[in-house]
Scaffold this active site. Sequence first.
Site, PDB file in Angstrom:
ATOM      1  N   ASN A  89     -10.265   0.528  -0.384  1.00 21.12           N
ATOM      2  CA  ASN A  89      -9.295   0.450   0.721  1.00 21.12           C
ATOM      3  C   ASN A  89      -9.914   0.867   2.047  1.00 21.12           C
ATOM      4  OD1 ASN A  89      -7.525  -0.040  -1.358  1.00 21.12           O
ATOM      5  ND2 ASN A  89      -6.052   1.529  -0.743  1.00 21.12           N
ATOM      6  N   ASP A 121       0.854  -1.191   0.000  1.00 16.00           N
ATOM      7  CA  ASP A 121       0.000   0.000   0.000  1.00 16.00           C
ATOM      8  C   ASP A 121       0.898   1.254   0.000  1.00 16.00           C
ATOM      9  OD1 ASP A 121      -2.401   1.397   0.206  1.00 16.00           O
ATOM     10  OD2 ASP A 121      -2.485   1.265   2.395  1.00 16.00           O
ATOM     11  N   ASP A 167      -8.958   0.906   6.172  1.00 18.83           N
ATOM     12  CA  ASP A 167      -8.035   0.709   7.282  1.00 18.83           C
ATOM     13  C   ASP A 167      -8.596   1.336   8.560  1.00 18.83           C
ATOM     14  OD1 ASP A 167      -5.869   0.303   8.928  1.00 18.83           O
ATOM     15  OD2 ASP A 167      -4.460   1.529   7.811  1.00 18.83           O
ATOM     16  N   HIS A 191      -7.896   9.885   3.610  1.00 19.11           N
ATOM     17  CA  HIS A 191      -7.473   8.919   4.626  1.00 19.11           C
ATOM     18  C   HIS A 191      -7.865   9.361   6.038  1.00 19.11           C
ATOM     19  CE1 HIS A 191      -4.689   7.833   1.285  1.00 19.11           C
ATOM     20  NE2 HIS A 191      -5.069   6.623   1.677  1.00 19.11           N
ATOM     21  N   GLY A 192      -8.005   8.371   6.924  1.00 18.72           N
ATOM     22  CA  GLY A 192      -8.192   8.669   8.337  1.00 18.72           C
ATOM     23  C   GLY A 192      -9.651   8.733   8.765  1.00 18.72           C
ATOM     24  N   SER A 248     -13.008   4.426   4.433  1.00 16.21           N
ATOM     25  CA  SER A 248     -13.654   4.048   5.693  1.00 16.21           C
ATOM     26  C   SER A 248     -14.911   4.891   5.879  1.00 16.21           C
ATOM     27  CB  SER A 248     -12.693   4.266   6.867  1.00 16.21           C
ATOM     28  OG  SER A 248     -11.817   3.163   6.974  1.00 16.21           O
ATOM     29  N   GLY A 260      -8.997   5.670   1.027  1.00 18.58           N
ATOM     30  CA  GLY A 260      -9.699   6.518   2.003  1.00 18.58           C
ATOM     31  C   GLY A 260     -11.178   6.228   2.100  1.00 18.58           C
TER      32      GLY A 260
HETATM   33  P1  13P Z   1      -9.091   4.836   5.364  1.00 17.27           P
HETATM   34  O1  13P Z   1      -8.206   5.679   6.223  1.00 17.27           O
HETATM   35  O2  13P Z   1     -10.317   5.595   4.945  1.00 17.27           O
HETATM   36  O3  13P Z   1      -9.421   3.532   5.997  1.00 17.27           O
HETATM   37  O4  13P Z   1      -8.278   4.520   4.007  1.00 17.27           O
HETATM   38  C1  13P Z   1      -7.313   3.498   3.979  1.00 17.27           C
HETATM   39  C2  13P Z   1      -6.484   3.531   2.739  1.00 17.27           C
HETATM   40  O5  13P Z   1      -6.762   4.192   1.767  1.00 17.27           O
HETATM   41  C3  13P Z   1      -5.275   2.676   2.725  1.00 17.27           C
HETATM   42  O6  13P Z   1      -4.521   2.881   1.572  1.00 17.27           O
HETATM   43  O1  G3H Z   2      -3.208   4.906   3.538  1.00 12.23           O
HETATM   44  C1  G3H Z   2      -2.796   4.695   4.651  1.00 12.23           C
HETATM   45  C2  G3H Z   2      -3.122   3.425   5.350  1.00 12.23           C
HETATM   46  O2  G3H Z   2      -4.237   3.594   6.187  1.00 12.23           O
HETATM   47  C3  G3H Z   2      -1.920   2.896   6.074  1.00 12.23           C
HETATM   48  O3  G3H Z   2      -1.615   3.699   7.150  1.00 12.23           O
HETATM   49  O4  G3H Z   2       0.801   4.246   6.863  1.00 12.23           O
HETATM   50  O5  G3H Z   2      -0.330   4.408   9.109  1.00 12.23           O
HETATM   51  O6  G3H Z   2       0.139   2.173   8.104  1.00 12.23           O
HETATM   52  P1  G3H Z   2      -0.154   3.635   7.840  1.00 12.23           P
HETATM   53 ZN    ZN Z   3      -4.548   4.861   0.821  1.00 18.04          ZN
END
Ligand code: 13P
Ligand code: G3H
Ligand code: ZN
Length: 330
Positions: free
Chosen positions: A275, A93, A277, A189-190, A235, A233
């Site tokens: 994606n 990733d 996370d 993200h986040g 979530s 991003g």
């Molecule tokens: P989220 O932070 O929205 O879960 O996105 C994760 C992501 O894009 C990892 O590459």
């Molecule tokens: O895009 C980011 C993912 O959520 C991974 O996050 O770099 O903190 O492991 P990280």
């Molecule tokens: Zn990402």
Amino acid sequence: MVSYKELGLVNSRDLFKKAVDGGYAIPAFNFNNMEQLQAIISACVETKSPVILQVSSGARKYANQTLLRYMAQGAVQYAKELGYEIPIVLHLDHGDSFELCKDCIESGFSSVMIDGSHLPYEENIALTKKVVEYAHQHDVTVEGELGILAGIEDDVEAEHHTYTEPDEVVDFVTRTGVDSLAISIGTSHGAFKFTPDQCTRNEDGVLVPPPLRFDILEDIEKLLPGFPIVLHGSSSVPPQYVETINKYGGKLSDSIGIPEEQLRRAAKSAVCKINIDSDGRLAMTAAVREVFANKPAEFDPRKYLGPARDALKELYMHKTEKVLGSAGKA
Ligand code: 13P
Ligand code: G3H
Ligand code: ZN
């Protein structure tokens, strides 16, 4: 050099083709520890969903790259033991250099992302092309990115979205040879994707964020019919996790994600990888905080990581069944 094929993993090519044709998206879940991996695999086996295991460079540093690779190899056997073989992709990733991508390919990854989205356009093309040329020699698939998501991406912070320019997409894909493309249409993200003042309130008083730019996605689909598109991003920041976290001593305010119905809509289009996370991080944190608050004398990690793993599994099953539509497609 270890080939992913020896480990029982697959690249993303066939999975994406089927997902685009079938109107669903493959989940790409990040992991950096055992409980997350167990939850991902057991949820995807139980719902018969293909899955992409995502490892960021931060995860490699945190958990140790060798250990993570063996964990992914173990995941293939674990899925078999659970009684149903699902296709599993091991994906880097947000790879930020040719060397990192090469290293992952040589240690058994079946797919890599080279994220040159912050570079000037021609530099993004040159870097992505270099990774594609190497990866394709090993039948490893490559994801590129065009456009910049607002928020924090690894160490790079962008205040505003730079939406993907549909006009650049054909040129980028043709000149680099990438197998899939991450685009910027309003996700980020986040857990804090929007501020409350960017949102409106519905009749129940719930904050509703501005819709994703489906017009851009549609323009891209017209220019490159059937080409696999990726959404980072993605979530949804389920309010129940935020409420539980805050109830048991946490301090998360104004956390707003992408509404699930928008992701469902995206999954039906050329978006074939979504994606996720942050939702997993929230589910785990909520479960651990609840145990600590209700059982302050507990100090066996299995007694709080076990409930966290259960919460994660439930979340992932929900994603494959109700959001991405990948359940039953393995
Ligand atoms: P989220 O932070 O929205 O879960 O996105 C994760 C992501 O894009 C990892 O590459
Ligand atoms: O895009 C980011 C993912 O959520 C991974 O996050 O770099 O903190 O492991 P990280
Ligand atoms: Zn990402």
